[in-house]
Motif scaffolding. Structure first.
Motif, mmCIF file in Angstrom:
data_model
loop_
_atom_site.group_PDB
_atom_site.id
_atom_site.type_symbol
_atom_site.label_atom_id
_atom_site.label_comp_id
_atom_site.label_asym_id
_atom_site.label_seq_id
_atom_site.Cartn_x
_atom_site.Cartn_y
_atom_site.Cartn_z
ATOM 1 N N LEU A 195 0.774 -1.122 -0.036
ATOM 2 C CA LEU A 195 -0.193 0.071 0.090
ATOM 3 C C LEU A 195 0.757 1.378 -0.120
ATOM 4 O O LEU A 195 0.610 2.552 -0.674
ATOM 5 C CB LEU A 195 -0.880 0.070 1.228
ATOM 6 C CG LEU A 195 -2.027 1.075 1.266
ATOM 7 C CD1 LEU A 195 -2.884 1.202 0.014
ATOM 8 C CD2 LEU A 195 -2.756 0.953 2.363
ATOM 9 N N VAL A 251 -5.112 -2.041 -1.567
ATOM 10 C CA VAL A 251 -4.346 -2.007 -2.729
ATOM 11 C C VAL A 251 -5.183 -2.522 -3.900
ATOM 12 O O VAL A 251 -4.998 -1.690 -5.109
ATOM 13 C CB VAL A 251 -3.054 -3.095 -2.504
ATOM 14 C CG1 VAL A 251 -2.499 -3.243 -3.713
ATOM 15 C CG2 VAL A 251 -2.281 -2.514 -1.472
ATOM 16 N N MET A 310 1.983 1.702 -3.347
ATOM 17 C CA MET A 310 1.006 2.366 -4.265
ATOM 18 C C MET A 310 0.796 3.857 -4.055
ATOM 19 O O MET A 310 0.900 4.523 -5.087
ATOM 20 C CB MET A 310 -0.255 1.535 -3.924
ATOM 21 C CG MET A 310 -1.550 2.288 -4.340
ATOM 22 S SD MET A 310 -2.005 1.400 -6.274
ATOM 23 C CE MET A 310 -2.399 -0.304 -5.732
#
Length: 917
Positions: free
Chosen positions: A531, A570, A534
């Motif tokens: 995450l 995610v 990301m």
């Protein structure tokens, strides 16, 4: 007469208690024989509650022409000399002469009421018995003695004295006794039954047919299972049946039943009652040897007591017939005595190597754990129970362990586990452990995993300053860092970036790949790393694969729920909506089955976001409301921003603005705006302001969102596309240049390429561009949104493209695109929202007067473009359908309109190429 006794007597007299009919017949025969001057003795024995007293009373009630003398022996009067005999002689009005003689023997001076010395016991017994025998000269005398086992020795001797002299007298002696009879009555029995005219009957418990006469045939099997056919207990069940709702088997087992059990125990000897309490503590079926060790009683005594309890109907196969019977038995103990017995049972079971859970159950019931091994066992059992989702048992074990634990690190570990358990279903309840856990961490008494939990729970509750301070203490205690510390920092990076920003911690380099090893901690780190990556670089296949790996490798528990939620986020941000929904539904079903309220709420919130991204607005509302209903707002803390934002956005897009306004009036903690969930909240509020025509308020929220995301270094459109919202507000306010700049900025942010965000940005750029430049931008946007299945945005782009074609004079294409936009909007659950907010199309769809009344909505745009001279491939590209589909539509169009080619089609629709120029 008590309720149970009255019921027995009524049943016996009316014949309803079928099992006692032969006894009444026997009594009638003996009574007739005794009237003829042949004295008889009848001894009725039976277990507690078998109806001895009721039978005795029913027999006495049948006598109407005799002098009836009654007495009831009692255990606490066993030492009163001739107590039973005295009761007999004082139970009825005697003739004057006999009354005076009895009074004199009992030490009463006639006329004074003052006592005087009684004669010796032997003389007293002889004198009183002579007085009784004298009464038989004039009438039939019936003596009735209940509970003979408690009679004093002198009264027993008197009964033997009478029995030896009554054979030619008009006398009937009725006796009842409890079985098993005490050894003290063995000599009495031997002497009694040496003589003629002595009869005996043993009452048995009732059969199912006999029980059916009492409780009814439907309840008879269940009643017999609960009572063994004991009339006292059956009578109690009848009484309970009038007072409460029946259970699954139709039976009511309530207060009267419990009272009857207690009453039965009070009439048993001390050893039998003690055995019953031990059996209730250990549970059945009982091991007599273990029970004897628990009670420090001889095994033979315990065996006899179990036999007596079995005969009574309370016990079967070594265990209580009904849980209420065991509970009533334990109620006979004082709280201290009960706790002590459970503690002794725990020690005994532990010494015998019994399962730890059985030992822990005894310890938690006792409320004591004085030995170190007990605390360790309680912790082990709590871990096992928690893994099996037996939350209440785990909490019971840990609360006792916390009370008994003496060492500070042990107490801190127990307290942390208790906090996890509380948080699973009631986050507000876990707050009470936060302060002592912080103290434990400061003193170096808290483990690494528990320190991470403490930081996360403090943040959840909005205590960001305390979370920051706690993180600093923790980091100082592990100078080299740890996997848990790394996980917590990564988690804070996306959840509460303000905290790390205030601490001046720079953004770490994030590398995503397979976790080292298979530990839960390593897998959790991989999830938050994915995450974090990301948010830093945008989505990639490697990041998505990492999230999928985490979801596949872990079973949900209190230590990894945050990691699993991160992995879902995610997939959500990467646009893998179908995979995100599949995993979220699977985890949500598991959380529901395991009755973990907080997990359910978190996952329902994420599920609402997924539905929102898929423009499934009713589902988004359902899941968001479910999340907020599962826990009150105060339990959500700062995390309330997630489901609340999804709910506001969904309601706004469903044009339910009043409901959205009410949700926005919910109180939220000010600390919310130091977290990622505050960004979502600002964005949702801004979108709602736009929908109700408050562009200035909307712009303020969008720009505030942007300032925070920039400061926190998580400025990723996939997380919150604030620039799109701000650009829309700016266009509404006539500030096209600033809107264009924001759209261009967004196109260059990480992770925008090939996504819906790029499509939206291109649409905004087109709105700011000259008419000639709009077409290519909008066509690229339409391609991206078609691939992303973003119907609402696609409909808006198609409407813009229709208007662009109209302004360039391409009227047929404009009309076709308007028709296509309407068709796409109808496939969306937000059609009404689109109708109110889309740019007004300057051309309507093909009307029925154009000769197309018979064409379907899918066939109309194909017919229009074909009539305008476009090839099948061009039509497919413009309508985002395959060439094969175009061919199928045209075949049906030609057949319906009775034309052969495109030229005929144009004429049939009253269109010419010049009209589309």
């Amino acid at each position: 007469m008590s309720g149970e006794l009255g019921a027995f007597v009524d049943w016996i007299s009316s014949g309803r208690l079928h099992g006692r009919g032969p006894e009444l017949a026997r009594f009638d025969a003996l009574l007739a024989d005794s009237r003829c001057g042949r004295g008889n003795t009848h001894l009725v024995s039976g277990p507690v509650g078998s109806g001895k007293t009721a039978l005795l009373q029913a027999c006495v009630d049948r006598v109407d022409d005799a002098l009836v003398l009654t007495a009831t022996a009692a255990a606490d009067e066993r030492d009163v000399e001739v107590g039973v005999l005295e009761q007999l002689l004082r139970s009825a009005l005697l003739p004057e002469e006999a009354d005076a003689a009895v009074g004199a023997l009992l030490g009463e001076l006639p006329g004074s009421g003052r006592p005087h010395a009684r004669p010796p016991v032997a003389d007293l017994v002889q004198g009183l018995c002579s007085a009784v025998l004298e009464l038989t000269r004039h009438r039939l005398v019936v003596l009735a003695v209940d509970d003979l086992q408690h009679a004093d020795p002198a009264s027993l001797q008197a009964l033997l004295y009478l029995q030896r002299r009554m054979r030619s007298r008009r006398m009937l002696v009725l006796l009842t006794e409890l079985t098993p009879t005490p050894p003290s009555l063995s000599v009495f029995h031997a002497e009694l039954f040496r003589r003629p005219g002595c009869h005996r009957a043993k009452l048995r418990l009732l059969s199912e047919d006999e029980a059916a006469a009492v409780v009814g045939p439907e309840l008879a099997p269940a009643a017999l299972a609960a009572t063994g056919g004991n009339p006292l207990l059956l009578a109690a069940l009848v009484e309970d049946g009038h007072a409460a709702a029946p259970g699954p088997d139709g039976l009511v087992v309530a207060e009267s039943y419990r009272h009857a059990v207690s009453s039965a125990l009070l009439r048993m000897d001390a050893r039998t009652v003690e055995t019953a309490t031990g059996l209730a503590v250990l549970g059945g079926p009982a091991d007599p040897a273990r029970l004897a060790r628990l009670l420090s009683l001889p095994a033979q005594t315990v065996g006899q007591a179990i036999g007596a309890l079995t005969d009574t109907g309370l016990v079967s196969d070594g265990g209580f017939r009904h849980p209420s019977a065991a509970m009533s038995t334990l109620d006979t103990l004082s709280p201290e005595g009960r706790a002590g017995l459970h503690l002794r049972a725990a020690c005994l079971l532990h010494a015998e190597g019994a399962p730890p859970r059985a030992v822990a159950a005894q310890l938690t019931t006792s409320g004591q754990a004085p030995e170190p091994w007990m605390v360790e066992l309680l912790r082990d059992v709590a871990d096992e129970a928690l893994a099996a989702d037996e939350i209440e048992q785990a909490a019971d074990c840990l609360e006792l362990a916390l009370f008994a634990c003496q060492d500070e690190p042990g107490r801190a570990a127990v307290m942390a586990l208790l906090a996890r358990i509380e948080w699973r279903n009631n986050p507000s309840a876990a707050v009470r452990y936060m302060r002592p856990l912080r103290v434990a961490l400061r003193r170096g008494r808290l483990g690494d995993r528990d320190a991470g939990m403490l930081v996360r729970y403090l943040l959840w509750d909005g205590r960001i300053d305390q979370a920051e301070e706690t993180l600093a203490w923790w980091a100082e205690s592990v100078p080299g860092g740890s996997e848990e510390l790394r996980f917590t920092r990564r988690w804070l990076r996306h959840c509460c970036p303000a905290l790390l920003s205030r601490r001046g911690e720079g953004e770490d380099r994030v590398e995503v790949g397979a976790a080292d090893g298979v530990s839960i901690a390593a897998s959790s780190v991989e999830a938050v790393d994915a995450l974090a990556a990301m948010l830093s670089t945008g989505p990639s296949q490697g990041i998505v694969d990492s999230a999928e790996r985490v979801l596949q490798s872990q079973r949900m528990d209190d230590t990894n729920i945050e990691a699993l939620c991160s992995a879902l986020e995610v997939l959500l941000c990467a646009g893998s909506l179908d995979d995100a929904q599949t995993w979220c539904d699977r985890l949500l079903a598991e959380a529901t089955d395991r009755r973990a309220t907080t997990w359910q709420a978190l996952l329902s919130g994420i599920r609402a976001e997924i539905a929102l991204r898929k423009t499934d607005l009713p589902a988004a509302v359902t899941h968001a409301r479910a999340a907020l209903d599962l826990m009150p707002t105060q339990d959500w803390g700062v995390f309330a921003g997630g489901p609340l934002s999804a709910l506001v956005l969904a309601l706004t897009m469903l044009v339910r603005h009043d409901e959205a306004e009410r949700e926005l009036r919910r109180p939220v903690p000010k600390e919310l705006f130091e977290t990622r969930y505050g960004l979502q909240y600002l964005y949702a509020r801004g979108c709602h302001s736009m929908a109700v025509d408050r562009p200035h308020a909307a712009l303020a929220d969008f720009e505030n969102c942007g300032r925070l995301m920039t400061a926190w270094r998580i400025d990723l459109p996939a997380l919150v596309p604030w620039r799109s919202g701000a650009a829309e507000a700016l266009l509404r306010l006539g500030r096209a240049d600033r809107a264009r700049a924001l759209a261009e900025e967004q196109l260059h942010r990480p992770g925008v390429e090939g996504t819906r965000t790029r499509g939206i940005s291109l649409r905004i750029l087109a709105a700011c561009a000259d008419p000639e430049a709009r077409g290519p931008l909008l066509e690229e946007a339409a391609d991206l949104l078609q691939a992303d299945e973003e119907r609402l945005e696609l409909a808006t782009v198609l409407a813009d493209l229709s208007n662009a074609n109209h302004s360039l004079g391409h009227h047929l294409e404009a009309r076709t695109l308007a028709d296509q936009a309407m068709r796409v909007a109808r496939l969306s659950t937000a059609e009404q929202f689109w109708q109110r907010t889309r740019p007004p199309a300057r051309l309507t769809a093909l009307s029925d007067t154009d000769g197309a009344a018979t064409l379907s909505p899918a066939e109309r745009p194909v017919a229009q473009l074909a009539a305008a001279g476009h090839t099948n491939r061009e039509i497919g590209r413009k309508l985002f359908i395959t060439v094969s589909t175009v061919e199928q539509h045209l075949t049906r169009v030609y057949r319906k309109l009775n034309v052969r080619n495109r030229a005929d089609l144009a004429g049939r629709l009253h269109l010419t190429m010049s009209e589309t120029a």
